[in-house]
Write an enzyme that holds these catalytic residues in place. Structure first.
Site, PDB file in Angstrom:
ATOM      1  N   TYR A   1      68.499  32.725 -63.895  1.00  0.00           N
ATOM      2  CA  TYR A   1      68.166  33.482 -62.695  1.00  0.00           C
ATOM      3  C   TYR A   1      67.115  32.714 -61.901  1.00  0.00           C
ATOM      4  O   TYR A   1      65.922  32.797 -62.160  1.00  0.00           O
ATOM      5  CB  TYR A   1      67.651  34.879 -63.037  1.00  0.00           C
ATOM      6  CG  TYR A   1      68.648  35.765 -63.744  1.00  0.00           C
ATOM      7  CD1 TYR A   1      70.009  35.447 -63.791  1.00  0.00           C
ATOM      8  CD2 TYR A   1      68.239  36.938 -64.360  1.00  0.00           C
ATOM      9  CE1 TYR A   1      70.908  36.272 -64.444  1.00  0.00           C
ATOM     10  CE2 TYR A   1      69.146  37.769 -65.002  1.00  0.00           C
ATOM     11  CZ  TYR A   1      70.475  37.426 -65.054  1.00  0.00           C
ATOM     12  OH  TYR A   1      71.387  38.245 -65.712  1.00  0.00           O
TER      13      TYR A   1
ATOM     14  N   PHE B   1      75.811  45.035 -63.780  1.00  0.00           N
ATOM     15  CA  PHE B   1      76.393  45.609 -62.570  1.00  0.00           C
ATOM     16  C   PHE B   1      76.624  47.104 -62.785  1.00  0.00           C
ATOM     17  O   PHE B   1      77.719  47.618 -62.561  1.00  0.00           O
ATOM     18  CB  PHE B   1      77.690  44.896 -62.199  1.00  0.00           C
ATOM     19  CG  PHE B   1      78.121  45.086 -60.754  1.00  0.00           C
ATOM     20  CD1 PHE B   1      77.210  45.383 -59.761  1.00  0.00           C
ATOM     21  CD2 PHE B   1      79.450  44.960 -60.394  1.00  0.00           C
ATOM     22  CE1 PHE B   1      77.602  45.559 -58.448  1.00  0.00           C
ATOM     23  CE2 PHE B   1      79.864  45.130 -59.085  1.00  0.00           C
ATOM     24  CZ  PHE B   1      78.939  45.423 -58.112  1.00  0.00           C
ATOM     25  N   PRO B   2      75.582  47.836 -63.234  1.00  0.00           N
ATOM     26  CA  PRO B   2      75.770  49.255 -63.580  1.00  0.00           C
ATOM     27  C   PRO B   2      75.992  50.161 -62.383  1.00  0.00           C
ATOM     28  O   PRO B   2      76.528  51.258 -62.540  1.00  0.00           O
ATOM     29  CB  PRO B   2      74.450  49.616 -64.285  1.00  0.00           C
ATOM     30  CG  PRO B   2      73.450  48.681 -63.683  1.00  0.00           C
ATOM     31  CD  PRO B   2      74.195  47.399 -63.463  1.00  0.00           C
TER      32      PRO B   2
ATOM     33  N   GLY C   1      80.133  51.514 -53.468  1.00  0.00           N
ATOM     34  CA  GLY C   1      81.129  51.143 -52.468  1.00  0.00           C
ATOM     35  C   GLY C   1      81.853  52.349 -51.911  1.00  0.00           C
ATOM     36  O   GLY C   1      81.261  53.376 -51.611  1.00  0.00           O
TER      37      GLY C   1
END
Length: 284
Positions: free
Chosen positions: A63, A208-209, A213
């Site tokens: 990261y 990506f919990p 959208g």
């Protein structure tokens, strides 16, 4: 006594953490590359998460690369006694948005040693293989993590983006205490892995919990439930994860203090059986 956020889970039976943690990927620059636009705010996000009771922060050497670990040290060292920091190695960065698996034991050892230095600790609370390198035997990759554990440089060992078969093989080389796979209210492709982890007492950390959208718009169930409760769709998505399984440890990430406060508040949301059933129907 620590008031564990989202309830308590003991990774490997002894590493006690709150079930709702914080993922430190988004405190880097665009494409998870380079420093953030506002390093001071990034450090404030980390401090605020801990102030609100987060006891598990998940990061990785990739990261930034390295930026996230460095910011964690700058913002939080010396660390609160209850705070556990999980990091990962096994993905090499060659540019923004580019991730290349490298699982050679010498490389993984190097990255573990550097993570120890960047974080300013003598032992990594949870060290995860970020991706399985298909060109290196899994025995060599997990075996190296087991070596680091035997040397006292790693407390607990985890895997990321793996199948049940890979977990089972890895468990012949080391004790596996966590698995981090893509999973959220809309994407359940790791359902079999979650069930395996639950049956085995292995922590399941969904990355990506929050995937809202279109689901949060109009008449979608996520949006409907959010309006019923007077909360955000993201909070509903996190509350659903916490209700889904006792081994679930969501780690929502953000670069905003307001959003980290909103995410952590999701730990207090109670969904009804009927609401859970509606949300369960969202799986693609």
């Amino acid at each position: 006594m620590t008031d564990f956020t989202g309830g308590e889970f003991a990774i490997g039976e002894t590493l006690r953490v709150g079930r709702l943690g914080y993922g430190a990927m988004q405190i880097t620059g665009p494409g998870v590359w380079g420093p953030p636009r506002d390093p001071a705010e990034a450090k404030q996000v980390l401090r605020r998460a801990v102030e609100l009771g987060v006891t598990l922060i998940d990061t990785a050497d990739s990261y930034g690369p390295y930026v996230s670990e460095e910011l964690i040290h700058e913002a939080l060292y010396p660390y609160p006694e209850a705070l556990a920091i999980a990091t990962k190695a096994g993905l090499v960065r060659t540019g923004p948005g580019v991730w290349v698996p490298v699982g050679r034991p010498a490389y993984l050892r190097q990255e573990a040693e550097m993570s120890l230095r960047r974080l300013g600790v003598d032992r990594l609370d949870l060290f995860q293989l970020h991706r399985v390198d298909p060109d290196v035997p899994l025995a060599d990759q997990v075996g190296l993590l087991a070596e680091l554990q035997a040397e006292g440089k790693v407390d607990r060992i985890g895997l990321s983006e793996v199948t049940v078969a890979q977990i089972e093989e890895a468990r012949t080389y080391a004790t596996i205490d966590s698995v981090q796979n893509l999973y959220n209210v809309a994407n359940r492709q790791s359902e079999e892995v979650l069930q395996y982890c639950e049956a085995s007492g292995i922590a399941f950390i969904p990355w990506f919990p929050i995937q809202t959208g279109a689901l949060a718009q109009g008449d979608g169930a996520l949006g409907e439930v959010a309006r019923e409760l007077g909360v955000s769709p993201a909070q509903v998505a996190l509350a659903w994860l916490l209700a889904k399984s006792p081994v679930m440890l969501p780690i929502p990430g953000t670069s905003s203090v307001a959003h980290v406060e909103e995410n952590i508040a999701a730990a207090e949301i109670e969904l009804t059986v009927e609401q859970l059933a509606r949300l369960d129907g969202l799986a693609s």
